[in-house]
Write a protein that holds these residues in place. Structure first.
Motif, PDB file in Angstrom:
ATOM      1  N   VAL A  68       0.855  -1.187   0.000  1.00  0.00           N
ATOM      2  CA  VAL A  68       0.000   0.000   0.000  1.00  0.00           C
ATOM      3  C   VAL A  68       0.894   1.240   0.000  1.00  0.00           C
ATOM      4  CG1 VAL A  68      -1.769   1.285   1.261  1.00  0.00           C
ATOM      5  CG2 VAL A  68      -1.839  -1.226   1.218  1.00  0.00           C
ATOM      6  N   ALA A  69       0.723   2.089  -1.018  1.00  0.00           N
ATOM      7  CA  ALA A  69       1.531   3.314  -1.108  1.00  0.00           C
ATOM      8  C   ALA A  69       0.783   4.493  -0.499  1.00  0.00           C
ATOM      9  CB  ALA A  69       1.864   3.611  -2.568  1.00  0.00           C
ATOM     10  N   ALA A  70      -0.548   4.484  -0.603  1.00  0.00           N
ATOM     11  CA  ALA A  70      -1.312   5.640  -0.111  1.00  0.00           C
ATOM     12  C   ALA A  70      -2.707   5.229   0.326  1.00  0.00           C
ATOM     13  CB  ALA A  70      -1.420   6.689  -1.219  1.00  0.00           C
ATOM     14  N   VAL A  71      -3.182   5.909   1.359  1.00  0.00           N
ATOM     15  CA  VAL A  71      -4.600   5.838   1.717  1.00  0.00           C
ATOM     16  C   VAL A  71      -5.237   7.064   1.080  1.00  0.00           C
ATOM     17  CG1 VAL A  71      -6.271   5.995   3.603  1.00  0.00           C
ATOM     18  CG2 VAL A  71      -4.217   4.590   3.882  1.00  0.00           C
ATOM     19  N   ASN A  72      -6.267   6.836   0.296  1.00  0.00           N
ATOM     20  CA  ASN A  72      -6.895   7.948  -0.436  1.00  0.00           C
ATOM     21  C   ASN A  72      -8.094   8.479   0.339  1.00  0.00           C
ATOM     22  OD1 ASN A  72      -5.070   7.297  -2.476  1.00  0.00           O
ATOM     23  ND2 ASN A  72      -6.487   5.756  -3.311  1.00  0.00           N
ATOM     24  N   SER A  73      -8.310   9.778   0.198  1.00  0.00           N
ATOM     25  CA  SER A  73      -9.471  10.370   0.859  1.00  0.00           C
ATOM     26  C   SER A  73      -9.989  11.545   0.037  1.00  0.00           C
ATOM     27  CB  SER A  73      -9.088  10.847   2.268  1.00  0.00           C
ATOM     28  OG  SER A  73      -8.051  11.781   2.186  1.00  0.00           O
ATOM     29  N   THR A  74     -11.253  11.828   0.252  1.00  0.00           N
ATOM     30  CA  THR A  74     -11.862  13.026  -0.329  1.00  0.00           C
ATOM     31  C   THR A  74     -12.555  13.759   0.809  1.00  0.00           C
ATOM     32  OG1 THR A  74     -12.271  11.795  -2.356  1.00  0.00           O
ATOM     33  CG2 THR A  74     -13.506  13.841  -2.090  1.00  0.00           C
ATOM     34  N   ASN A  75     -12.285  15.052   0.921  1.00  0.00           N
ATOM     35  CA  ASN A  75     -12.850  15.852   2.019  1.00  0.00           C
ATOM     36  C   ASN A  75     -12.630  15.176   3.375  1.00  0.00           C
ATOM     37  OD1 ASN A  75     -13.774  17.694   0.140  1.00  0.00           O
ATOM     38  ND2 ASN A  75     -15.729  16.612  -0.111  1.00  0.00           N
ATOM     39  N   ASP A  76     -11.395  14.712   3.600  1.00  0.00           N
ATOM     40  CA  ASP A  76     -11.005  14.079   4.870  1.00  0.00           C
ATOM     41  C   ASP A  76     -11.846  12.844   5.196  1.00  0.00           C
ATOM     42  OD1 ASP A  76      -9.054  16.010   5.229  1.00  0.00           O
ATOM     43  OD2 ASP A  76     -10.433  17.351   6.293  1.00  0.00           O
ATOM     44  N   ARG A  77     -12.255  12.123   4.170  1.00  0.00           N
ATOM     45  CA  ARG A  77     -13.030  10.888   4.362  1.00  0.00           C
ATOM     46  C   ARG A  77     -12.382   9.817   3.478  1.00  0.00           C
ATOM     47  NH1 ARG A  77     -16.601   8.185   7.417  1.00  0.00           N
ATOM     48  NH2 ARG A  77     -15.913   6.272   6.482  1.00  0.00           N
ATOM     49  N   VAL A  78     -12.050   8.682   4.082  1.00  0.00           N
ATOM     50  CA  VAL A  78     -11.354   7.617   3.350  1.00  0.00           C
ATOM     51  C   VAL A  78     -12.170   7.126   2.159  1.00  0.00           C
ATOM     52  CG1 VAL A  78     -10.814   5.137   3.554  1.00  0.00           C
ATOM     53  CG2 VAL A  78      -9.910   6.738   5.236  1.00  0.00           C
ATOM     54  N   THR A  79     -11.484   6.956   1.021  1.00  0.00           N
ATOM     55  CA  THR A  79     -12.165   6.391  -0.150  1.00  0.00           C
ATOM     56  C   THR A  79     -11.508   5.081  -0.613  1.00  0.00           C
ATOM     57  OG1 THR A  79     -10.746   7.726  -1.597  1.00  0.00           O
ATOM     58  CG2 THR A  79     -12.923   8.647  -1.025  1.00  0.00           C
ATOM     59  N   GLY A  80     -10.315   4.778  -0.086  1.00  0.00           N
ATOM     60  CA  GLY A  80      -9.647   3.537  -0.496  1.00  0.00           C
ATOM     61  C   GLY A  80      -8.148   3.669  -0.399  1.00  0.00           C
ATOM     62  N   ILE A  81      -7.456   2.846  -1.179  1.00  0.00           N
ATOM     63  CA  ILE A  81      -5.992   2.858  -1.148  1.00  0.00           C
ATOM     64  C   ILE A  81      -5.439   2.776  -2.565  1.00  0.00           C
ATOM     65  CG2 ILE A  81      -5.781   1.762   1.131  1.00  0.00           C
ATOM     66  CD1 ILE A  81      -5.020  -0.804  -0.622  1.00  0.00           C
ATOM     67  N   THR A  82      -4.175   3.175  -2.688  1.00  0.00           N
ATOM     68  CA  THR A  82      -3.448   2.952  -3.938  1.00  0.00           C
ATOM     69  C   THR A  82      -2.240   2.071  -3.637  1.00  0.00           C
ATOM     70  OG1 THR A  82      -4.097   5.135  -4.736  1.00  0.00           O
ATOM     71  CG2 THR A  82      -2.266   4.061  -5.868  1.00  0.00           C
ATOM     72  N   LEU A  83      -2.075   1.022  -4.438  1.00  0.00           N
ATOM     73  CA  LEU A  83      -0.906   0.153  -4.274  1.00  0.00           C
ATOM     74  C   LEU A  83       0.303   0.762  -4.981  1.00  0.00           C
ATOM     75  CD1 LEU A  83      -2.478  -3.393  -4.893  1.00  0.00           C
ATOM     76  CD2 LEU A  83      -2.123  -2.187  -2.728  1.00  0.00           C
ATOM     77  N   ALA A  84       1.477   0.260  -4.647  1.00  0.00           N
ATOM     78  CA  ALA A  84       2.716   0.793  -5.237  1.00  0.00           C
ATOM     79  C   ALA A  84       2.718   0.660  -6.755  1.00  0.00           C
ATOM     80  CB  ALA A  84       3.911   0.070  -4.633  1.00  0.00           C
ATOM     81  N   ASP A  85       1.999  -0.344  -7.298  1.00  0.00           N
ATOM     82  CA  ASP A  85       1.961  -0.498  -8.763  1.00  0.00           C
ATOM     83  C   ASP A  85       0.866   0.365  -9.410  1.00  0.00           C
ATOM     84  OD1 ASP A  85      -0.454  -1.744  -8.250  1.00  0.00           O
ATOM     85  OD2 ASP A  85       0.163  -3.737  -8.943  1.00  0.00           O
ATOM     86  N   GLY A  86       0.212   1.198  -8.601  1.00  0.00           N
ATOM     87  CA  GLY A  86      -0.785   2.118  -9.145  1.00  0.00           C
ATOM     88  C   GLY A  86      -2.222   1.609  -9.070  1.00  0.00           C
ATOM     89  N   THR A  87      -2.396   0.328  -8.744  1.00  0.00           N
ATOM     90  CA  THR A  87      -3.760  -0.221  -8.629  1.00  0.00           C
ATOM     91  C   THR A  87      -4.515   0.490  -7.507  1.00  0.00           C
ATOM     92  OG1 THR A  87      -2.860  -2.374  -9.209  1.00  0.00           O
ATOM     93  CG2 THR A  87      -5.096  -2.358  -8.292  1.00  0.00           C
ATOM     94  N   GLU A  88      -5.777   0.803  -7.786  1.00  0.00           N
ATOM     95  CA  GLU A  88      -6.587   1.429  -6.735  1.00  0.00           C
ATOM     96  C   GLU A  88      -7.645   0.457  -6.236  1.00  0.00           C
ATOM     97  OE1 GLU A  88      -8.049   5.297  -7.531  1.00  0.00           O
ATOM     98  OE2 GLU A  88      -6.022   6.100  -7.857  1.00  0.00           O
ATOM     99  N   LEU A  89      -7.817   0.390  -4.921  1.00  0.00           N
ATOM    100  CA  LEU A  89      -8.875  -0.423  -4.300  1.00  0.00           C
ATOM    101  C   LEU A  89      -9.756   0.541  -3.520  1.00  0.00           C
ATOM    102  CD1 LEU A  89      -6.780  -3.359  -2.701  1.00  0.00           C
ATOM    103  CD2 LEU A  89      -7.439  -3.065  -5.087  1.00  0.00           C
ATOM    104  N   SER A  90     -11.075   0.337  -3.595  1.00  0.00           N
ATOM    105  CA  SER A  90     -11.937   1.289  -2.900  1.00  0.00           C
ATOM    106  C   SER A  90     -12.586   0.663  -1.673  1.00  0.00           C
ATOM    107  CB  SER A  90     -12.996   1.839  -3.861  1.00  0.00           C
ATOM    108  OG  SER A  90     -13.824   0.800  -4.295  1.00  0.00           O
ATOM    109  N   ALA A  91     -12.725   1.491  -0.647  1.00  0.00           N
ATOM    110  CA  ALA A  91     -13.404   1.085   0.593  1.00  0.00           C
ATOM    111  C   ALA A  91     -13.619   2.338   1.428  1.00  0.00           C
ATOM    112  CB  ALA A  91     -12.551   0.088   1.381  1.00  0.00           C
ATOM    113  N   GLY A  92     -14.657   2.314   2.234  1.00  0.00           N
ATOM    114  CA  GLY A  92     -14.928   3.468   3.089  1.00  0.00           C
ATOM    115  C   GLY A  92     -14.219   3.397   4.435  1.00  0.00           C
ATOM    116  N   LEU A  93     -13.634   2.212   4.715  1.00  0.00           N
ATOM    117  CA  LEU A  93     -12.906   2.032   5.977  1.00  0.00           C
ATOM    118  C   LEU A  93     -11.533   1.460   5.659  1.00  0.00           C
ATOM    119  CD1 LEU A  93     -15.730   0.047   7.873  1.00  0.00           C
ATOM    120  CD2 LEU A  93     -15.210   2.478   8.162  1.00  0.00           C
ATOM    121  N   VAL A  94     -10.496   1.996   6.299  1.00  0.00           N
ATOM    122  CA  VAL A  94      -9.152   1.422   6.161  1.00  0.00           C
ATOM    123  C   VAL A  94      -8.590   1.242   7.568  1.00  0.00           C
ATOM    124  CG1 VAL A  94      -6.767   1.856   5.428  1.00  0.00           C
ATOM    125  CG2 VAL A  94      -8.648   2.368   3.869  1.00  0.00           C
ATOM    126  N   VAL A  95      -8.092   0.041   7.843  1.00  0.00           N
ATOM    127  CA  VAL A  95      -7.479  -0.240   9.147  1.00  0.00           C
ATOM    128  C   VAL A  95      -5.988  -0.467   8.931  1.00  0.00           C
ATOM    129  CG1 VAL A  95      -7.460  -1.731  11.185  1.00  0.00           C
ATOM    130  CG2 VAL A  95      -9.611  -1.378   9.925  1.00  0.00           C
TER     131      VAL A  95
END
Ligand SMILES: Cc1cc2nc3c(=O)[nH]c(=O)nc-3n(C[C@H](O)[C@H](O)[C@H](O)COP(=O)(O)OP(=O)(O)OC[C@H]3O[C@@H](n4cnc5c(N)ncnc54)[C@H](O)[C@@H]3O)c2cc1C
Length: 370
Positions: free
Chosen positions: A180-207
């Motif tokens: 996991v390279a980044a946890v993504n968010s919009t307006n300070d709300r989690v939207t998912g993650i980006t992997l180091a290879d650029g793949t994006e996975l979406s979820a409203g919760l990240v632990v």
């Protein structure tokens, strides 16, 4: 339903904590993806001693004693619920421990340890030299007393973590290889993650269950946690002695169910270096042969090193982020991460489902900037 790219929750890290959180989330009906860059139980969770004890450790005696006890009870319940088929081929062993004193001043210290242990209901007693040598004849002469505590369990932390992952998968959790390279968010709300290879996975919760690696991921604030290294030697030794876990001067020795004798350890700050070193091996070998001299003749069958995630105040960091909604921390379990993993999972899931905050002693709210 979860898929490989979208779920309700993403757990970063497949150590004991991440796998326990994934199992508990999945059990509670939350579609979960676990992302791991190495492998399940590849890091500390695969190479720990595997002790489950409430009578010593950070916050004992004190605010953690009851939490450790609660988590031991959870381990017993999990173990019984798993059954013992090929996917759960490991034991939960009862272990008695001896902590040795070789002078009257340290024997006095052990006496007060035993007094509080007994007052807390632990099965503990102070024993004299004769009894020490009856229990473990290979201990060198010169010890004047020991605590004898019958209050702990041990397990194989690698198999335990694999079991948690297996059960999480059986309940629908999906395990994905990747960093996991980044946890993504919009307006300070989690939207998912980006992997180091650029793949994006979406979820409203990240632990974040990233062990000591707390500053590698963009979008997760750097948590006040350090990697503290330890090593364990596995020694070949004939016979059936050392069934008690014998501790002295910070070292420990004990026989595991496969017959090997394990010897450990140290707590060194060496950054993220996970290599086995001759310095570490010598330190442990010298430390344990000082009180069990016959181990000099044992062959070192293998040795392993790994990193404990230790928080600045020694307590886990559990809770929700104060800067990004939907981001949760399940980190910093230090020397007790195998023990605490099922309880940490319960704390996280209770927070997500019921907004029940974790106990203050472990709450991430004690660090305002995260
Ligand atoms: C020598 C030794 C003995 C120990 N003995 C005991 C014991 O007897 N009892 C006990 O309870 N505890 C013990 N511990 C402590 C225990 O091992 C740890 O507390 C526990 O393993 C921590 O689990 P974890 O899941 O938090 O971290 P880890 O097991 O380190 O797992 C974290 C995972 O996150 C992954 N990760 C991190 N960043 C990313 C990313 N960006 N993307 C994808 N994946 C990522 C890592 O690859 C890693 O696999 C011991 C530790 C040591 C070193």
């Amino acid at each position: 339903m979860e898929s490989d790219t979208s779920a309700d929750a993403i757990v970063i890290g497949a150590g004991a904590v991440g796998c326990s959180v994934a199992l508990t989330l999945a059990e509670s009906g939350i579609a979960t993806i676990v992302v791991e860059r190495d492998d399940i139980a590849y890091n500390a969770s695969g190479y720990a001693w595997g002790g489950l004890s409430a009578h010593f450790g950070s916050g004992v005696p004190g605010p953690m004693t009851e939490h450790y006890r609660t988590s031991i009870a959870k381990h017993i319940a999990l173990y019984e619920s798993f059954g013992h088929d090929a996917s759960h081929d490991w034991e939960l062993q009862k272990v008695t421990s001896l902590s040795l004193a070789d002078n009257e001043a340290s024997a006095e210290g052990l006496k007060s340890d035993v007094e509080w242990m007994q007052s807390e209901g632990f099965d503990a007693e102070l024993i004299e030299a004769q009894e020490i040598y009856r229990l473990e004849p290979s201990i060198r002469s010169g010890f004047v007393g020991a605590t004898h505590v019958n209050a702990g369990l041990e397990l194989d932390s690698f198999s335990y973590t694999q079991s948690m992952a297996t059960e999480a998968k059986r309940r629908g959790a999906v395990f994905v290889d990747g960093e996991v390279a980044a946890v993504n968010s919009t307006n300070d709300r989690v939207t998912g993650i980006t992997l180091a290879d650029g793949t994006e996975l979406s979820a409203g919760l990240v632990v974040a269950a990233t062990g000591p690696w707390t500053s590698d991921v963009e979008g997760i604030p750097s948590l006040p946690i350090k990697p503290i290294k330890g090593e364990i030697l596995r020694l070949s030794r004939d016979g059936n002695d050392l069934q008690n876990r014998v501790g002295f001067n910070g070292f420990n020795v004990g026989r595991k169910p496969d017959g090997t004798v394990w010897a450990g350890t140290y707590e060194w700050d060496r950054g993220f270096d996970r290599s086995v070193t001759s310095e570490g091996k010598d330190h442990i070998f010298n430390g344990v042969t000082e009180y069990i001299p016959s181990l000099q003749h044992a062959e070192i069958a293998s040795s392993t090193a790994c990193l404990r995630p230790v928080a600045v105040d020694g307590f886990p960091i559990i809770g929700s982020s104060s800067i990004c909604d939907g981001l949760f921390y399940a980190n910093g379990a230090g020397k007790k991460g195998i023990l605490l993993s099922p309880l940490i999972a319960e704390w996280i899931v209770d927070l997500i489902h019921n907004e029940v905050p974790p106990p203050a002693v472990v709450s991430s709210a004690r660090f305002s900037e995260i």
